[in-house]
Design an enzyme around this catalytic site. Structure first.
Site, PDB file in Angstrom:
ATOM      1  N   LEU A 136      -1.538  -4.506 -13.237  1.00  0.00           N
ATOM      2  CA  LEU A 136      -1.383  -5.299 -12.275  1.00  0.00           C
ATOM      3  C   LEU A 136      -2.005  -4.729 -10.656  1.00  0.00           C
ATOM      4  O   LEU A 136      -2.674  -5.279 -10.285  1.00  0.00           O
ATOM      5  CB  LEU A 136       0.296  -5.882 -11.937  1.00  0.00           C
ATOM      6  CG  LEU A 136       0.650  -6.303 -12.851  1.00  0.00           C
ATOM      7  CD1 LEU A 136       1.707  -6.820 -12.320  1.00  0.00           C
ATOM      8  CD2 LEU A 136      -0.019  -7.937 -13.266  1.00  0.00           C
ATOM      9  N   GLY A 137      -2.409  -3.686 -10.587  1.00  0.00           N
ATOM     10  CA  GLY A 137      -2.141  -2.874  -9.169  1.00  0.00           C
ATOM     11  C   GLY A 137      -2.103  -1.381  -9.656  1.00  0.00           C
ATOM     12  O   GLY A 137      -1.559  -1.052  -9.951  1.00  0.00           O
TER      13      GLY A 137
ATOM     14  N   ASP B  46       6.890   0.563   5.485  1.00  0.00           N
ATOM     15  CA  ASP B  46       5.824   0.140   4.940  1.00  0.00           C
ATOM     16  C   ASP B  46       5.968  -1.571   4.735  1.00  0.00           C
ATOM     17  O   ASP B  46       5.390  -2.278   3.431  1.00  0.00           O
ATOM     18  CB  ASP B  46       5.281   0.814   2.991  1.00  0.00           C
ATOM     19  CG  ASP B  46       4.164   0.713   2.620  1.00  0.00           C
ATOM     20  OD1 ASP B  46       2.834   0.597   3.919  1.00  0.00           O
ATOM     21  OD2 ASP B  46       3.862   0.457   1.799  1.00  0.00           O
TER      22      ASP B  46
ATOM     23  N   THR C 204       0.370   3.271 -10.673  1.00  0.00           N
ATOM     24  CA  THR C 204      -0.460   2.393 -11.335  1.00  0.00           C
ATOM     25  C   THR C 204       0.599   1.122 -11.915  1.00  0.00           C
ATOM     26  O   THR C 204       1.758   1.711 -12.338  1.00  0.00           O
ATOM     27  CB  THR C 204      -0.938   2.322 -12.412  1.00  0.00           C
ATOM     28  OG1 THR C 204      -2.314   4.033 -12.186  1.00  0.00           O
ATOM     29  CG2 THR C 204      -1.706   2.262 -13.611  1.00  0.00           C
TER      30      THR C 204
END
Length: 317
Positions: A90-91, A179, A96
């Site tokens: 997915l990203g 974040d 990962t």
């Protein structure tokens, strides 16, 4: 609870009894050596990745109404990700992220289902949110096409402040996220926000003033929700999203940079109130910013100021 003993039983329920009951052929000896190497590596990773600390933490929480974290085996992770199928990625922004399927916190925080400590790099297993991130829905990314998010859903998304408020105020030792951005906020099927990506989060002592960093970042998200503009694209054009927004507010022309969907569905008064809240979050000087608790209360007041029909829609969608 003895994690090391459980690990041995889980990986090799009766392998030793069977293999020791028969004379070894060379083939069986090689297989057993390989199996032992895999087992020892898994056990080493398991201990090195914090199994003892996790065992102590679980023991300390016995009798307390806290959901126990589930510990997955390396085999569980292999099965859930179809042997780390690249098509399930997915990203890869910070780590990962795979889409996985299993056999079986706070409502605005992405739920942690458990962890795997048997691999060289420890893994966290989170719930899967089908609607991807706020960034993907606003701007598109990969297979995700930008969506027309209604004004009402944008108000719902702003309720991500609840999760930040919980981190700042709802714990004995506060946590700052550090974040917060649109790609750190996942959306479920009803566009309720789920805060995620805690890789930079830190626990701080009461009184330490790092909270306003999160407030500023959340202010940027509110501006992004209002304008549908990418902060990164603005920087490429040597413009700053927040500076542009502040200038528009000071010149009383913020409606000119608001997204068309917001402009067509929200009243001028609602847009102005939401914009003023974003502005108070994104002040340059930290001591002039609101606290996240004040932001959340303001959002609740804002939500209650919307017409009764729209309020009903937001609360019961």
């Amino acid at each position: 609870m003895n994690f090391r003993r459980l690990l041995r039983l889980r990986l090799h329920p009766d392998e030793y009894l069977v293999q020791l009951s028969w004379p070894f052929t060379e083939e069986k000896r090689i297989k057993m050596e390989k199996a032992m190497q895999v087992f020892e590596a898994k056990e080493e990773y398991f201990i090195r990745n914090g199994a003892i600390l996790l065992e102590k933490q679980i023991s300390c929480n016995q009798g307390i109404d806290i959901e126990t974290i589930r510990v997955f085996s390396a085999k569980d992770i292999l099965q859930a990700t179809n042997n780390y199928d690249p098509d399930l990625i997915l990203g890869t922004e910070i780590a990962t992220v795979y889409k996985g399927k299993l056999d079986d916190s706070h409502k605005n925080v992405l739920r942690l289902n458990g962890c795997c400590l048997e691999t060289e790099i420890p893994m966290l297993v989170f719930e899967l949110i089908s609607n991807s991130t706020l960034f993907d829905n606003l701007h598109g990314k990969g297979k995700w096409v930008p969506r027309l998010i209604s004004w009402l859903d944008r108000v719902r998304i702003a309720m991500a402040s609840y999760a930040i408020c919980y981190m700042h105020c709802g714990r004995s030792r506060p946590i700052v996220h550090l974040d917060i951005k649109s790609s750190s906020i996942f959306l479920d099927e009803s566009f309720s926000a789920k805060l995620s990506k805690f890789g930079f989060a830190v626990s701080i002592a009461p009184g330490e003033d790092f909270f306003k960093c999160d407030v500023y970042s959340f202010g940027v998200v509110l501006v992004e929700v209002l304008t549908d503009r990418k902060p990164s694209e603005m920087l490429i054009r040597r413009m700053n999203l927040v500076d542009d927004f502040v200038s528009s507010m000071e010149e009383n022309c913020v409606l000119q940079i608001v997204d068309d969907v917001v402009l067509s569905q929200g009243s001028n008064e609602e847009i102005q109130a939401f914009s003023e809240l974003a502005l108070r979050c994104a002040k340059n000087q930290g001591d002039k910013r609101l606290t996240i608790k004040e932001v959340t209360l303001k959002l609740m007041e804002f939500k209650s100021s919307i017409s009764p029909f729209l309020l009903h829609y937001i609360l019961h969608k």
